[in-house]
Design a protein around this motif. Structure first.
Motif, mmCIF file in Angstrom:
data_model
loop_
_atom_site.group_PDB
_atom_site.id
_atom_site.type_symbol
_atom_site.label_atom_id
_atom_site.label_comp_id
_atom_site.label_asym_id
_atom_site.label_seq_id
_atom_site.Cartn_x
_atom_site.Cartn_y
_atom_site.Cartn_z
ATOM 1 N N ASN A 101 -10.539 -5.037 6.418
ATOM 2 C CA ASN A 101 -11.910 -4.544 6.254
ATOM 3 C C ASN A 101 -12.830 -4.976 7.386
ATOM 4 O OD1 ASN A 101 -11.977 -7.245 5.644
ATOM 5 N ND2 ASN A 101 -12.985 -7.014 3.655
ATOM 6 N N THR B 170 -18.364 -9.800 -6.126
ATOM 7 C CA THR B 170 -18.296 -10.253 -4.745
ATOM 8 C C THR B 170 -18.030 -11.757 -4.744
ATOM 9 O OG1 THR B 170 -20.660 -10.785 -4.563
ATOM 10 C CG2 THR B 170 -20.000 -8.523 -4.060
ATOM 11 N N LEU C 43 -9.442 -8.861 0.441
ATOM 12 C CA LEU C 43 -10.548 -7.964 0.778
ATOM 13 C C LEU C 43 -11.669 -7.957 -0.263
ATOM 14 C CD1 LEU C 43 -8.474 -4.875 2.058
ATOM 15 C CD2 LEU C 43 -9.025 -6.996 3.260
ATOM 16 N N VAL D 242 -13.523 -8.058 8.339
ATOM 17 C CA VAL D 242 -14.201 -9.321 8.085
ATOM 18 C C VAL D 242 -13.355 -10.483 8.592
ATOM 19 C CG1 VAL D 242 -15.050 -10.878 6.286
ATOM 20 C CG2 VAL D 242 -15.454 -8.416 6.105
ATOM 21 N N PRO E 137 -15.256 -8.342 -1.258
ATOM 22 C CA PRO E 137 -16.472 -8.318 -0.433
ATOM 23 C C PRO E 137 -17.259 -9.615 -0.539
ATOM 24 C CG PRO E 137 -16.711 -6.882 -2.350
ATOM 25 C CD PRO E 137 -15.276 -7.304 -2.303
ATOM 26 N N TRP F 139 -10.484 -13.517 1.193
ATOM 27 C CA TRP F 139 -10.425 -12.887 2.517
ATOM 28 C C TRP F 139 -9.201 -11.996 2.631
ATOM 29 C CZ3 TRP F 139 -7.109 -14.532 6.859
ATOM 30 C CH2 TRP F 139 -7.415 -13.873 8.063
#
Length: 249
Positions: free
Chosen positions: A146, A95, A79, A148, A81, A76
């Motif tokens: 990002n 990812t 960043l 999230v 994904p 997290w």
């Protein structure tokens, strides 16, 4: 015969064997606490401090009967994904979900009968590393750069595990870690001097590495530094994980 348990994870797992790095805040990690409840395990802790799922793509993972994977909070912050359930299913790296799929593929290739438990990341407060105040980060009530939120990563991991029939201990939802309770207060510098303030009152006072350390021992909640589990937090995690291990073994 004892079952061989391979513990994969970041600092939460690493610190089990390095309590000396917690400033005296932690006496026993979650792995040792699980072992007290499930003694018929032979534990091998290969946790890597600061690791993301990307960090583990080239790591040699020993053969075992049980694997636990506790990652995501550093993904997290860095960043990485999230990816899709299909990425986990097809073991496509790059990812979070895809990287977890790579681990699963490697594990099952070594031992098709192995048991794997993936744990979701928990919520976190304002983190300040006890050994270097310059290492600090904001809490998970805010998104990363990002856009999230940490809870989105936890939810995606749980959904992918459910869809693919992978055991998942949803620590995010079951452990009770929250920005409100990870610490009891934060020792912050205000115009009137230092004050011990709970969340969200301390949010108005950004931390400066030159300030006094914001988390004395009395501030410990489920974490001791806003991120890493205290004895209390380690026990909560251990109870949830031990119950699942006992169920599947």
């Amino acid at each position: 015969m004892k079952k061989r348990w391979i513990a994969i994870g970041d600092s939460f797992t690493y610190l089990n064997d390095h309590p000396d790095e917690t400033g005296g805040r932690v006496t026993k990690g979650y792995l040792d606490r699980v072992m007290e409840q499930v003694p018929d395990l032979d534990l091998i802790n290969i946790g890597i401090n600061g690791s993301t799922t990307m960090s583990w793509l080239a790591v040699n993972i020993p053969k075992g009967d049980l694997y636990t994977i506790m990652l995501g909070t550093n993904d997290w912050r860095q960043l990485v994904p999230i990816g899709q359930t299909e990425d986990m299913e097809q073991a496509v790296p790059g990812t979070i979900l895809g990287n977890l799929g790579v681990f699963l593929k490697r594990i099952y290739k070594q031992n098709p009968g192995a048991h794997v438990i993936i744990c979701t990341p928990v919520e976190r407060g304002d983190f300040v590393y006890i050994n270097d105040a310059n290492n600090n980060a904001h809490n998970s009530s805010l998104p990363e750069e990002n856009g999230v939120y940490l809870k989105e990563i936890a939810s995606a991991i749980r959904r992918a595990c459910d869809a693919l029939g992978i055991e998942c201990v949803d620590l995010h939802e079951e452990s009770g870690f929250s920005v409100e309770n990870v610490v009891r207060f934060k020792h912050v510098k205000t115009p009137e001097g230092y004050k011990d303030l709970p969340w969200p009152a301390y949010a108005d006072y950004p931390f400066d590495p030159a300030d006094e350390y914001p988390y004395p021992k009395e501030a410990c909640g489920l974490t001791y530094d806003g991120l890493h589990p205290s004895d209390e937090g380690n026990q909560v995690i251990a109870d949830l994980l031990a119950a699942r291990i006992q169920k599947i073994l």
